[in-house]
Design an enzyme around this catalytic site. Structure first.
Site, PDB file in Angstrom:
ATOM      1  NE  ARG A 167      -3.893  -1.936  -0.028  1.00  0.00           N
ATOM      2  CZ  ARG A 167      -3.633  -3.110  -0.614  1.00  0.00           C
ATOM      3  NH1 ARG A 167      -2.499  -3.310  -1.264  1.00  0.00           N
ATOM      4  NH2 ARG A 167      -4.521  -4.076  -0.589  1.00  0.00           N
ATOM      5  CB  SER A 244      -9.778  -1.484   3.432  1.00  0.00           C
ATOM      6  OG  SER A 244     -10.217  -2.679   2.856  1.00  0.00           O
ATOM      7  CD  GLU A 345      -6.328   0.883   1.813  1.00  0.00           C
ATOM      8  OE1 GLU A 345      -6.184  -0.202   2.388  1.00  0.00           O
ATOM      9  OE2 GLU A 345      -6.926   0.999   0.736  1.00  0.00           O
TER      10      GLU A 345
HETATM   11  C1  LIG Z   1     -15.530   0.017  -2.467  1.00  0.00           C
HETATM   12  C2  LIG Z   1     -14.031   0.228  -2.529  1.00  0.00           C
HETATM   13  C3  LIG Z   1     -13.185  -0.866  -2.636  1.00  0.00           C
HETATM   14  C4  LIG Z   1     -11.788  -0.680  -2.705  1.00  0.00           C
HETATM   15  N1  LIG Z   1     -10.995  -1.774  -2.797  1.00  0.00           N
HETATM   16  C5  LIG Z   1      -9.642  -1.618  -2.852  1.00  0.00           C
HETATM   17  C6  LIG Z   1      -8.795  -2.762  -2.935  1.00  0.00           C
HETATM   18  O1  LIG Z   1      -9.241  -3.892  -2.990  1.00  0.00           O
HETATM   19  N2  LIG Z   1      -7.460  -2.552  -2.969  1.00  0.00           N
HETATM   20  C7  LIG Z   1      -6.911  -1.309  -2.949  1.00  0.00           C
HETATM   21  O2  LIG Z   1      -5.683  -1.204  -2.993  1.00  0.00           O
HETATM   22  N3  LIG Z   1      -7.697  -0.213  -2.867  1.00  0.00           N
HETATM   23  C8  LIG Z   1      -9.043  -0.332  -2.819  1.00  0.00           C
HETATM   24  N4  LIG Z   1      -9.850   0.768  -2.713  1.00  0.00           N
HETATM   25  C9  LIG Z   1      -9.252   2.099  -2.632  1.00  0.00           C
HETATM   26  C10 LIG Z   1      -9.176   2.854  -3.970  1.00  0.00           C
HETATM   27  O3  LIG Z   1     -10.138   2.386  -4.869  1.00  0.00           O
HETATM   28  C11 LIG Z   1      -7.806   2.749  -4.639  1.00  0.00           C
HETATM   29  O4  LIG Z   1      -6.804   3.196  -3.766  1.00  0.00           O
HETATM   30  C12 LIG Z   1      -7.748   3.568  -5.940  1.00  0.00           C
HETATM   31  O5  LIG Z   1      -6.600   3.234  -6.662  1.00  0.00           O
HETATM   32  C13 LIG Z   1      -7.728   5.070  -5.708  1.00  0.00           C
HETATM   33  O6  LIG Z   1      -7.728   5.694  -6.984  1.00  0.00           O
HETATM   34  P1  LIG Z   1      -8.501   7.046  -7.240  1.00  0.00           P
HETATM   35  O7  LIG Z   1      -8.285   7.401  -8.687  1.00  0.00           O
HETATM   36  O8  LIG Z   1      -9.907   6.976  -6.806  1.00  0.00           O
HETATM   37  O9  LIG Z   1      -7.657   8.050  -6.321  1.00  0.00           O
HETATM   38  P2  LIG Z   1      -8.202   9.211  -5.378  1.00  0.00           P
HETATM   39  O10 LIG Z   1      -9.042   8.641  -4.316  1.00  0.00           O
HETATM   40  O11 LIG Z   1      -8.785  10.295  -6.202  1.00  0.00           O
HETATM   41  O12 LIG Z   1      -6.817   9.708  -4.754  1.00  0.00           O
HETATM   42  C14 LIG Z   1      -6.106   8.877  -3.869  1.00  0.00           C
HETATM   43  C15 LIG Z   1      -4.665   9.411  -3.752  1.00  0.00           C
HETATM   44  O13 LIG Z   1      -4.021   9.266  -5.021  1.00  0.00           O
HETATM   45  C16 LIG Z   1      -3.603  10.533  -5.512  1.00  0.00           C
HETATM   46  N5  LIG Z   1      -3.802  10.519  -6.967  1.00  0.00           N
HETATM   47  C17 LIG Z   1      -4.905  10.123  -7.655  1.00  0.00           C
HETATM   48  N6  LIG Z   1      -4.681  10.260  -8.982  1.00  0.00           N
HETATM   49  C18 LIG Z   1      -3.431  10.730  -9.111  1.00  0.00           C
HETATM   50  C19 LIG Z   1      -2.629  11.108 -10.240  1.00  0.00           C
HETATM   51  N7  LIG Z   1      -3.069  11.008 -11.504  1.00  0.00           N
HETATM   52  N8  LIG Z   1      -1.367  11.574  -9.991  1.00  0.00           N
HETATM   53  C20 LIG Z   1      -0.893  11.679  -8.724  1.00  0.00           C
HETATM   54  N9  LIG Z   1      -1.607  11.375  -7.640  1.00  0.00           N
HETATM   55  C21 LIG Z   1      -2.865  10.899  -7.841  1.00  0.00           C
HETATM   56  C22 LIG Z   1      -4.465  11.570  -4.797  1.00  0.00           C
HETATM   57  O14 LIG Z   1      -3.817  12.822  -4.745  1.00  0.00           O
HETATM   58  C23 LIG Z   1      -4.601  10.913  -3.440  1.00  0.00           C
HETATM   59  O15 LIG Z   1      -3.449  11.170  -2.691  1.00  0.00           O
HETATM   60  C24 LIG Z   1     -11.245   0.623  -2.647  1.00  0.00           C
HETATM   61  C25 LIG Z   1     -12.114   1.725  -2.536  1.00  0.00           C
HETATM   62  C26 LIG Z   1     -13.500   1.525  -2.485  1.00  0.00           C
HETATM   63  C27 LIG Z   1     -14.404   2.724  -2.372  1.00  0.00           C
END
Ligand SMILES: Cc1cc2nc3c(=O)[nH]c(=O)nc-3n(C[C@H](O)[C@H](O)[C@H](O)COP(=O)(O)OP(=O)(O)OC[C@H]3O[C@@H](n4cnc5c(N)ncnc54)[C@H](O)[C@@H]3O)c2cc1C
Length: 351
Positions: A167, A244, A345
């Protein structure tokens, strides 16, 4: 470039919590991303990079500077193979992650099938080295194209430079706030077999004579995720969350022994998994549930998912303050009973 003002952030997050962004830009190209960064720098606005909003807890007061949503699209499959026989896919950071996974499964390329159903953008995946059901993106990322805010240069990072671990990566540790992910290149195995190592997934295919293919594995993962409330389904009362809420703690051998002793004193067996060298990963959900926070626990607007003890859920109208109160309560109890600190997380924005 269109600069919007006072844009509510809650609807742009899966938690559906948080106040407005003072300024908001959606960048569809590398050029627009650079323009938005220049705008923030010239006015001294603090910058927050938004992907799909699925791993965020945004403050009730919102973000005082510029929120830059990366919306760069495109999935391009390279013709032919690389020197290891893998197929390369260049994917824009703004592409929805699960759309890309579906595309790779259709193309019969193995490597990310166990990561089906995870919300968010492709650009978000290297940030916390997204992982689930026996796979992590660090195993298949071949390079990450970034805008380096240190010198405003676009550069390509190799996997070693991304410093991936559980992570974590350079993007959320040593280089936090330094890089904007523009594109990720994935290297996948054409005709490869799905990875069926995770216990839940193995159970799903028990008794089958023929091994499952990638498409069946993807469906099985999505099915298991739906049962645990880890698949976003419109109308699901457990649907407003950030997945999570706590990471699985990684313990030293001595800490692990102490935890096992505490569990045994309560007549419990601690489930754990080997991590790096002499370390052990223990289940945060197990610790939460055995500290008095069962599935469905809650007070009004905020609670624990009825399907998974690790997901804190906005049951309607919850504030970031409500979530933090429950988070503190859980951390406090777990520490009191098990002497283990649970690390959140999701990324806290403006908090
Ligand atoms: C129902 C559910 C289930 C999930 N299951 C998992 C799982 O099984 N495993 C897991 O690892 N995660 C899981 N997650 C967490 C999440 O989906 C992941 O971490 C996902 O990759 C976050 O991506 P995002 O584009 O939504 O980022 P955001 O939530 O928009 O941002 C998260 C972080 O990433 C940064 N970020 C986003 N895009 C960029 C970019 N282009 N450049 C630089 N920084 C950036 C943001 O600044 C922030 O710090 C889950 C979430 C939910 C709601």
């Amino acid at each position: 470039m269109l600069v919007l003002e006072n844009i509510p952030l809650a609807p742009l997050t899966t938690f559906n919590i948080g106040g407005p962004a003072r300024y908001f830009v959606e960048a569809k190209t590398v050029g627009e991303t650079q323009e938005a960064v220049a705008f923030a720098c010239s006015r001294n606005h603090s910058l927050f990079i938004l992907g799909g909003g699925s791993n965020l807890l945004v403050a009730d007061t919102g973000w005082p500077g510029l929120v830059l949503k990366i919306a760069i699209q495109g999935i391009e499959q390279h013709p032919g193979h690389d020197e290891h026989g893998r197929v390369l896919f260049d994917v824009g950071a703004g592409e929805p992650w699960d759309k890309f996974v579906s595309r790779t499964v259709t193309a019969r390329c193995a490597g990310v099938e166990c990561l089906s159903g995870i919300p968010g953008s492709v650009g978000g995946t290297p940030v916390q080295n997204v992982g689930a059901y026996g796979q992590e993106v660090s195993e298949t990322i071949s390079s990450v194209l970034v805008l380096d805010l240190k010198d405003n240069q676009v550069r390509e990072l190799c996997p070693e430079a991304c410093e991936f671990s559980y992570r974590a990566s350079v993007f959320n540790t040593t280089g936090r706030g330094r890089f904007i992910v523009l594109r990720v290149t994935y290297a996948l195995t054409p005709g490869g077999a799905p990875r069926i190592t995770y216990a839940d997934l193995r159970r799903q295919f028990e008794g089958r004579e023929t091994p499952p293919n990638l498409a069946e594995t993807r469906e099985a993962v999505r099915y298991i995720r739906a049962r645990k409330g880890m698949l976003l389904i419109p109308g699901d009362p457990d649907g407003q969350s950030a997945g999570s809420f706590f990471k699985n703690p990684i313990l030293s051998a001595a800490q692990h022994e102490e935890l096992k002793r505490r569990a045994a004193a309560r007549g419990l067996t601690l489930p754990s998994y080997p991590a790096l060298e002499s370390q052990q990963k223990v289940s945060a959900a197990w610790l939460v549930e055995r500290s008095g926070f069962a599935k469905g626990f809650g007070f009004g607007r905020v609670g624990i998912s009825t399907k998974h003890a690790l997901a804190l859920v906005n049951r309607g109208g919850a504030t970031a303050a409500d979530v933090l109160t429950l988070k503190d309560q859980i951390q406090h109890r777990v520490e009191e009973i098990w002497s283990v600190h649970l690390e959140p997380e999701p990324v806290f924005v403006g908090l």
